[in-house]
Design a protein around this motif. Structure first.
Motif, PDB file in Angstrom:
ATOM      1  N   TYR A 211      -0.380   4.164   0.024  1.00 29.78           N
ATOM      2  CA  TYR A 211      -1.244   4.886  -0.932  1.00 29.78           C
ATOM      3  C   TYR A 211      -2.105   3.867  -1.673  1.00 29.78           C
ATOM      4  O   TYR A 211      -1.621   3.128  -2.532  1.00 29.78           O
ATOM      5  CB  TYR A 211      -0.384   5.680  -1.915  1.00 29.78           C
ATOM      6  N   ASN A 222       2.855   3.800  -7.968  1.00 26.70           N
ATOM      7  CA  ASN A 222       4.184   3.198  -8.065  1.00 26.70           C
ATOM      8  C   ASN A 222       4.660   3.060  -9.510  1.00 26.70           C
ATOM      9  O   ASN A 222       5.839   2.802  -9.743  1.00 26.70           O
ATOM     10  CB  ASN A 222       4.209   1.838  -7.377  1.00 26.70           C
ATOM     11  N   LYS A 227       5.349   7.986  -7.219  1.00 27.03           N
ATOM     12  CA  LYS A 227       6.410   7.305  -6.468  1.00 27.03           C
ATOM     13  C   LYS A 227       7.565   8.260  -6.171  1.00 27.03           C
ATOM     14  O   LYS A 227       8.035   8.355  -5.025  1.00 27.03           O
ATOM     15  CB  LYS A 227       6.915   6.098  -7.259  1.00 27.03           C
ATOM     16  N   MET A 230       6.446  11.129  -3.733  1.00 25.08           N
ATOM     17  CA  MET A 230       6.401  10.723  -2.327  1.00 25.08           C
ATOM     18  C   MET A 230       7.790  10.724  -1.703  1.00 25.08           C
ATOM     19  O   MET A 230       7.966  11.098  -0.542  1.00 25.08           O
ATOM     20  CB  MET A 230       5.732   9.360  -2.203  1.00 25.08           C
ATOM     21  N   GLU A 231       8.784  10.335  -2.472  1.00 24.03           N
ATOM     22  CA  GLU A 231      10.163  10.390  -1.980  1.00 24.03           C
ATOM     23  C   GLU A 231      10.581  11.836  -1.714  1.00 24.03           C
ATOM     24  O   GLU A 231      11.166  12.141  -0.667  1.00 24.03           O
ATOM     25  CB  GLU A 231      11.102   9.754  -3.001  1.00 24.03           C
ATOM     26  N   ASN A 237       7.599   5.126   1.726  1.00 21.41           N
ATOM     27  CA  ASN A 237       6.577   4.451   0.912  1.00 21.41           C
ATOM     28  C   ASN A 237       6.707   2.945   1.141  1.00 21.41           C
ATOM     29  O   ASN A 237       7.513   2.275   0.506  1.00 21.41           O
ATOM     30  CB  ASN A 237       6.793   4.809  -0.560  1.00 21.41           C
ATOM     31  N   ALA A 240       6.505   0.485  -2.008  1.00 22.56           N
ATOM     32  CA  ALA A 240       6.936   1.223  -3.191  1.00 22.56           C
ATOM     33  C   ALA A 240       7.138   0.365  -4.428  1.00 22.56           C
ATOM     34  O   ALA A 240       7.040   0.852  -5.551  1.00 22.56           O
ATOM     35  CB  ALA A 240       8.223   1.983  -2.886  1.00 22.56           C
TER      36      ALA A 240
END
Length: 368
Positions: A211, A222, A227, A230-231, A237, A240
């Motif tokens: 990203y 992040n 963050k 996305m998980e 990631n 990350a």
């Protein structure tokens, strides 16, 4: 003798009345000295836990963080009480979908707040600003504002809970507690819905995702809710824990999907055609397979903490794990959201604008 006594009694009565009158007048002096009645105030607990007093009737608010002026507009039902905003927020507004929803926003001052979140206190005083919304780390700025009688209200964006605390504070500030509660309820529902797919996400093959915030290879999200989102959406990631990445690292990690923030003007086509000087994307899987996407922009950039964060969670899920999140009807969620918040019915043209269809025209498996 009787007349004399009667005279004395009469004199005593007059003297008593005069003394009583003087005493009454004297008793009224403190009330006269108290001056005009003080304006009503109420308390706000900001996201950092500070309890501050604000005027009951607030009409002049400044906002330093980029997304939060659009948050105020959404919770307040318009930008009529905003006075000064970050110039970056006004830049993001220009020509955006948000311009259809809040015409007044275009008239707001963007000279009293710096793009680096700095504050011109003197200028804010000239503009009769009563309250400034600031980041929680701006303690020095908060002290300066307090010194001149302007109230600082802090917001945070590290995770969903901090966002909810911040929305609650904005609701208290505006006297729109129920409206802020509705926003928080939407967050809670979206968050729980995303988590409900946790077992499937855990077992799924996770695409390697990069990203990018800007073309200089700084990374997006992040340091905030992205963050975690996305998980939840099932991404690997690949960077990350970093704030930036090098081209050499990108070639080694070989992302399968690349997301491009709207904080920069770069486009998927710039990567597909290797237009960025000093960077060679030709062998990167996401580029070879045309899986580079410009992320959505509604009333603000979806990948910045704001009232549209639930929609961004769903978009990520459908983009990164479409089979798992197939039952999520993103367009229906969007229609309901903008109808509830702005009393506005989305059109097909609006969907295309929000999803950045033109920018993503050459990309595969895009949402539109």
């Amino acid at each position: 003798m009787k007349r004399f006594c009667n005279g004395l009694l009469a004199s005593a009565l007059v003297l008593s009345l005069l003394l009583t009158g003087c005493g009454a007048a004297g008793g009224q002096q403190p009330a006269q000295a108290s001056g005009p009645e003080q304006p009503a105030v109420r308390t706000v607990t900001d996201a950092e836990g500070n309890v501050v007093e604000v005027p009951q009737d607030i009409s002049r608010i400044a906002v330093t963080p980029l997304p939060w002026s659009s948050v105020v507009s959404a919770i307040d039902g318009g930008s009529q009480r905003l006075a000064s905003i970050n110039p970056g927020a006004l830049k993001a507004y220009s020509g955006s979908f948000f311009a259809k929803l809040d015409k007044n926003y275009a008239t707001l001052d963007d000279t009293s707040i710096g793009s680096d979140f700095s504050i011109n206190v003197e200028e804010l005083l000239n503009r009769q600003v009563q309250v400034v919304i600031i980041w929680e780390y701006q303690t020095a700025e908060a002290a300066k504002l307090k010194d001149v009688g302007i109230v600082p209200v802090m917001v945070k964006n590290g995770n969903v809970q901090e966002l909810q605390d911040s929305f609650k504070a904005v609701g208290q500030l505006l006297g729109k507690e129920e409206r802020a509660k509705w926003v928080n309820d939407e967050y809670a529902k979206a968050y729980e819905k995303m988590k409900s797919y946790g077992e499937q996400v855990k077992k799924a093959d996770k695409p390697r995702v990069l990203y990018l915030k800007r073309s200089d290879l700084t990374l997006q999200g992040n340091d905030n809710f992205i963050k975690e989102s996305m998980e939840l959406a099932g991404a690997d990631n690949i960077a990350a824990e970093a704030k930036s990445i090098t081209m050499e690292e990108i070639l080694k990690l070989d992302p399968e999907i690349i997301l491009l923030s709207d904080f920069d003007k770069f486009l998927p086509q710039d990567l597909y055609e290797n237009r960025i000087e000093g960077q060679d994307w030709s062998s990167v899987s996401a580029v070879v397979n045309k899986r580079v996407y410009k992320t959505p922009v509604g009333i603000y950039r979806w990948d910045a903490p704001g009232v549209e964060t639930p929609l961004m969670m769903f978009w990520l899920g459908k983009m990164l794990q479409p089979e798992i999140f197939s039952e999520v009807d993103l367009k229906a969620e969007m229609k309901a959201f903008y109808q509830d918040v702005f009393d506005y019915s989305l059109t097909d043209e609006d969907f295309g604008q929000i999803f950045n269809d033109k920018a993503n025209a050459a990309s595969e498996r895009r949402i539109s």
